[in-house]
Design an enzyme around this catalytic site. Structure first.
Site, PDB file in Angstrom:
ATOM      1  N   TYR A   1       0.785  -1.232   0.000  1.00  0.00           N
ATOM      2  CA  TYR A   1       0.000   0.000   0.000  1.00  0.00           C
ATOM      3  C   TYR A   1       0.820   1.286   0.000  1.00  0.00           C
ATOM      4  O   TYR A   1       0.265   2.372   0.061  1.00  0.00           O
ATOM      5  CB  TYR A   1      -0.917   0.027   1.236  1.00  0.00           C
ATOM      6  CG  TYR A   1      -2.205  -0.738   1.083  1.00  0.00           C
ATOM      7  CD1 TYR A   1      -2.208  -2.104   0.825  1.00  0.00           C
ATOM      8  CD2 TYR A   1      -3.433  -0.108   1.231  1.00  0.00           C
ATOM      9  CE1 TYR A   1      -3.399  -2.807   0.704  1.00  0.00           C
ATOM     10  CE2 TYR A   1      -4.627  -0.807   1.110  1.00  0.00           C
ATOM     11  CZ  TYR A   1      -4.602  -2.148   0.848  1.00  0.00           C
ATOM     12  OH  TYR A   1      -5.783  -2.837   0.740  1.00  0.00           O
TER      13      TYR A   1
ATOM     14  N   LYS B   1       2.335 -15.420   2.438  1.00  0.00           N
ATOM     15  CA  LYS B   1       2.414 -16.188   1.188  1.00  0.00           C
ATOM     16  C   LYS B   1       3.896 -16.438   0.938  1.00  0.00           C
ATOM     17  O   LYS B   1       4.430 -16.174  -0.136  1.00  0.00           O
ATOM     18  CB  LYS B   1       1.730 -15.366   0.085  1.00  0.00           C
ATOM     19  CG  LYS B   1       1.450 -16.106  -1.189  1.00  0.00           C
ATOM     20  CD  LYS B   1       0.497 -17.269  -1.077  1.00  0.00           C
ATOM     21  CE  LYS B   1       0.608 -18.108  -2.338  1.00  0.00           C
ATOM     22  NZ  LYS B   1       0.017 -19.442  -2.226  1.00  0.00           N
TER      23      LYS B   1
ATOM     24  N   ASP C   1      -3.870 -18.376   1.374  1.00  0.00           N
ATOM     25  CA  ASP C   1      -4.890 -19.047   0.539  1.00  0.00           C
ATOM     26  C   ASP C   1      -5.591 -20.139   1.346  1.00  0.00           C
ATOM     27  O   ASP C   1      -6.825 -20.238   1.365  1.00  0.00           O
ATOM     28  CB  ASP C   1      -4.294 -19.573  -0.780  1.00  0.00           C
ATOM     29  CG  ASP C   1      -2.982 -20.326  -0.618  1.00  0.00           C
ATOM     30  OD1 ASP C   1      -2.433 -20.386   0.508  1.00  0.00           O
ATOM     31  OD2 ASP C   1      -2.491 -20.873  -1.631  1.00  0.00           O
TER      32      ASP C   1
ATOM     33  N   ASP D   1      -6.607  -6.812   4.465  1.00  0.00           N
ATOM     34  CA  ASP D   1      -7.768  -6.178   3.828  1.00  0.00           C
ATOM     35  C   ASP D   1      -8.702  -7.247   3.271  1.00  0.00           C
ATOM     36  O   ASP D   1      -9.913  -7.240   3.518  1.00  0.00           O
ATOM     37  CB  ASP D   1      -7.282  -5.256   2.695  1.00  0.00           C
ATOM     38  CG  ASP D   1      -8.449  -4.640   1.940  1.00  0.00           C
ATOM     39  OD1 ASP D   1      -9.382  -4.148   2.602  1.00  0.00           O
ATOM     40  OD2 ASP D   1      -8.431  -4.670   0.692  1.00  0.00           O
TER      41      ASP D   1
ATOM     42  N   ASP E   1     -12.792  -8.761   4.666  1.00  0.00           N
ATOM     43  CA  ASP E   1     -14.084  -8.775   3.950  1.00  0.00           C
ATOM     44  C   ASP E   1     -14.663 -10.189   4.001  1.00  0.00           C
ATOM     45  O   ASP E   1     -15.866 -10.380   4.177  1.00  0.00           O
ATOM     46  CB  ASP E   1     -13.924  -8.328   2.491  1.00  0.00           C
ATOM     47  CG  ASP E   1     -14.207  -6.839   2.292  1.00  0.00           C
ATOM     48  OD1 ASP E   1     -13.887  -6.044   3.208  1.00  0.00           O
ATOM     49  OD2 ASP E   1     -14.739  -6.466   1.228  1.00  0.00           O
TER      50      ASP E   1
HETATM   51  C1  IPM Z   1     -10.491  -0.901   3.863  1.00  0.00           C
HETATM   52  C2  IPM Z   1     -10.566  -0.433   2.425  1.00  0.00           C
HETATM   53  C3  IPM Z   1      -9.329   0.344   2.038  1.00  0.00           C
HETATM   54  C4  IPM Z   1      -8.135  -0.586   2.155  1.00  0.00           C
HETATM   55  C5  IPM Z   1      -9.368   0.987   0.629  1.00  0.00           C
HETATM   56  C6  IPM Z   1     -10.540   1.930   0.482  1.00  0.00           C
HETATM   57  C7  IPM Z   1      -8.106   1.699   0.267  1.00  0.00           C
HETATM   58  O1  IPM Z   1     -10.800  -1.503   1.568  1.00  0.00           O
HETATM   59  O2  IPM Z   1     -10.346  -0.048   4.749  1.00  0.00           O
HETATM   60  O3  IPM Z   1     -10.623  -2.105   4.116  1.00  0.00           O
HETATM   61  O4  IPM Z   1      -7.821  -1.336   1.225  1.00  0.00           O
HETATM   62  O5  IPM Z   1      -7.510  -0.562   3.213  1.00  0.00           O
HETATM   63 MN    MN Z   2     -11.244  -3.348   2.626  1.00  0.00          MN
END
Ligand code: IPM
Ligand code: MN
Ligand code: NAD
Length: 359
Positions: free
Chosen positions: A139, A196, A229, A253, A257
Site C-alpha cells: 500500500y 504467502k 490461501d 484487507d 471482507d
Molecule cells: C479498507 C478499504 C481500504 C483498504 C481501501 C478503500 C483503500 O478496503 O479499509 O478495508 O484497502 O484498506
Molecule cells: Mn477493505
C-alpha cells in the site's frame, strides 16, 4: 491546557462519502445517547469537498487531529465522480500512514447464528481478531508506470516490508493475545501469522523470521502459521479454530471482507486503526457503497459498533457495553436493515438503538 486532557474527550467525526454520510450520524446519535463525556467535531473531508475546492486534507489536517483530538470516527471514502480515488488515498491511507496507526484491529464476532451463512455455526464459534499491518506492504505507493499507454507499458507496485514494521505488528498481536479474553471470558491463547512465503520469499522470509523470534518471547502463547490461501478456505470451513490472526496490509484487507461475511456481511464489521498512545482512528470495514447510498438502506450497525469500539478505547467501558447490548437486542428483535434480514431503514435502525439506550 492540552485539549486532549479536557474534561470531555474530543472526537473528530469524518463521515466521508456515500453511505458513510448516513451511517456515521447514527453512530453519533448512539454515542450521544449513552451520555459519554465527549465533544464531537465534524470534518467535511471527502469527495464533495474535493470536488468543490480540490482539498483532500487541509494544511496541518493530520497535525490538528493528532494534537487536538483523542480519537477519530470515520465513515468511508470513495465516490464514482472521483475516478482517481485520490481523496480516499490521501485522507484514509494518509491518516493510517502519516499518523502511523500501524495496527488495524478488526475483531470478527457473530452476534446471532441467523446472520452467519455457515450452517451450524453459533456466536461462540466466531470470536477472533485480525490484526492487519497498516502502514506498509503493497500500500505504500512505491513503484511506478513506464511507457504508459503503449504496448510496452510496465507497472510495478512494490511490497515494502520493514523489520520495524513487521516486528511491531507481530509484537502487537502477541500483546493483544496476552491482554484480551474471548467474549465468554476464557483466555486467548493462539497467534496465527498468515503470509504467502511459499511464493513471496523475500517478504515472507522476513515475516517468518520475525514471527519465530517474537513468538519465542511468549512461550505461553501457541504460535501458528498458515498460508493465506489456505486460511481463506479454513475461515469458511471452520472459523472456530481462529483466535488472533496477524498478517500484512493487503492480505488483512482481503481476509477481513471474507470474515465480514461470517458476521452477516460488511454492514456488521468494525475496525480500529491504532498506535498505542497516539490519536487513533475508528471506522467500519465497509466502503461507501455507491449503489445504495442516499437510499436509507445501509446497515448502520457496523458504524455504531465501531463507535462502541472507540468508546471502549477511550475507557468509556459501560457506554460501549450498552451500545453493544442494544445492537445485539436489535439483531435479536430483527430491528435491522434488509442486508441482515430486517425491514427497517438506516435511520429507523439507528433510532431504535437510541430509544433502547435512552430507556
Ligand atoms: C479498507 C478499504 C481500504 C483498504 C481501501 C478503500 C483503500 O478496503 O479499509 O478495508 O484497502 O484498506
Ligand atoms: Mn477493505
Ligand atoms: P463496499 O464495502 O462499499 O460495498 C461492498 C458490498 O457490500 C456492496 O454490495 C454494498 O452494498 C454492501 N455494503 C457495504 N456496506 C454496507 C452496509 N453498511 N449496509 C448494507 N450493505 C453494505 O465496497 P466496494 O463496493 O468495493 O467499494 C465502494 C467504494 O468504497 C469504492 O470507492 C471503494 O474504494 C470504497 N471503499 C472505501 C473503504 C473505506 O473508506 N474504508 C472501504 C472499502 C471500500
Amino acid at each position: 491546557m492540552d485539549p486532549k486532557n479536557a474534561a470531555r474527550k474530543r472526537i473528530a467525526v469524518i463521515p466521508g462519502d456515500g453511505i458513510g454520510k448516513e451511517v456515521i450520524p447514527q453512530a453519533v446519535k448512539a454515542i450521544q445517547a449513552t451520555g459519554a463525556a465527549v465533544e464531537l467535531t465534524d470534518f467535511d473531508w471527502g469527495a464533495d469537498r474535493y470536488l468543490r475546492d480540490q482539498t483532500t486534507v487541509p494544511p496541518d489536517g493530520f497535525a490538528t487531529l493528532a494534537r487536538d483530538f483523542n480519537a477519530i470516527l470515520v465513515g468511508a471514502f470513495g465516490d464514482p465522480r472521483v475516478k482517481t480515488n485520490i481523496h480516499a488515498k490521501e485522507i484514509l491511507l494518509g491518516m493510517r500512514f502519516k499518523m502511523d496507526l500501524y495496527a488495524n484491529v478488526r475483531p470478527v464476532r457473530l452476534l446471532d447464528a441467523a446472520l452467519c451463512p455457515l450452517k451450524g455455526v453459533e456466536p461462540k464459534d466466531v470470536d477472533f481478531v485480525v490484526l492487519r499491518e497498516n502502514t506498509e506492504g503493497a500500500y505504500t505507493d512505491a513503484g511506478g508506470v513506464f511507457k504508459q499507454g503503449t504496448a510496452d507499458e510496465i507497472a510495478t507496485q512494490e511490497d515494502i516490508n520493514t523489520r520495524k514494521g513487521v516486528e511491531r505488528i507481530i509484537r502487537y498481536a502477541f500483546e493483544y493475545c496476552r491482554m484480551h479474553t474471548k467474549l465468554d471470558g476464557s483466555p486467548r491463547g493462539k497467534v496465527l501469522m498468515s503470509d504467502k512465503s511459499n511464493a513471496m520469499t523475500h517478504a515472507g522470509g522476513l515475516w517468518q523470521r520475525v514471527f519465530k523470534e517474537v513468538s519465542a518471547e511468549y512461550p505461553a502463547i501457541t504460535a501458528q502459521h498458515m498460508y493465506v490461501d489456505a486460511l481463506c478456505m479454513q475461515m469458511v470451513r471452520d472459523p472456530r479454530q481462529f483466535d488472533v490472526i496477524v498478517t500484512n496490509n493487503m492480505f488483512g484487507d482481503i481476509i477481513t471482507d471474507l470474515a465480514a461475511g461470517l458476521q452477516g456481511g460488511l454492514g456488521m464489521a468494525v475496525s480500529g486503526n491504532i498506535h498505542p498512545g497516539k490519536t487513533s482512528m475508528f471506522e467500519p470495514v465497509h466502503g461507501s457503497a455507491p449503489p445504495i447510498a442516499g437510499k436509507n438502506e445501509a446497515n448502520p450497525f457496523g458504524a455504531i459498533l465501531t463507535a462502541a469500539m472507540m468508546l471502549r478505547h477511550l475507557e468509556f467501558t459501560q457506554e460501549a457495553d450498552r451500545i453493544e447490548a442494544a445492537v445485539l437486542e436489535a439483531v435479536r428483535q430483527k430491528k435491522t436493515t434488509r442486508d441482515i434480514g430486517g425491514s427497517v431503514g438506516t435511520r429507523e435502525a439507528g433510532e431504535w438503538i437510541v430509544g433502547r439506550l435512552s430507556s
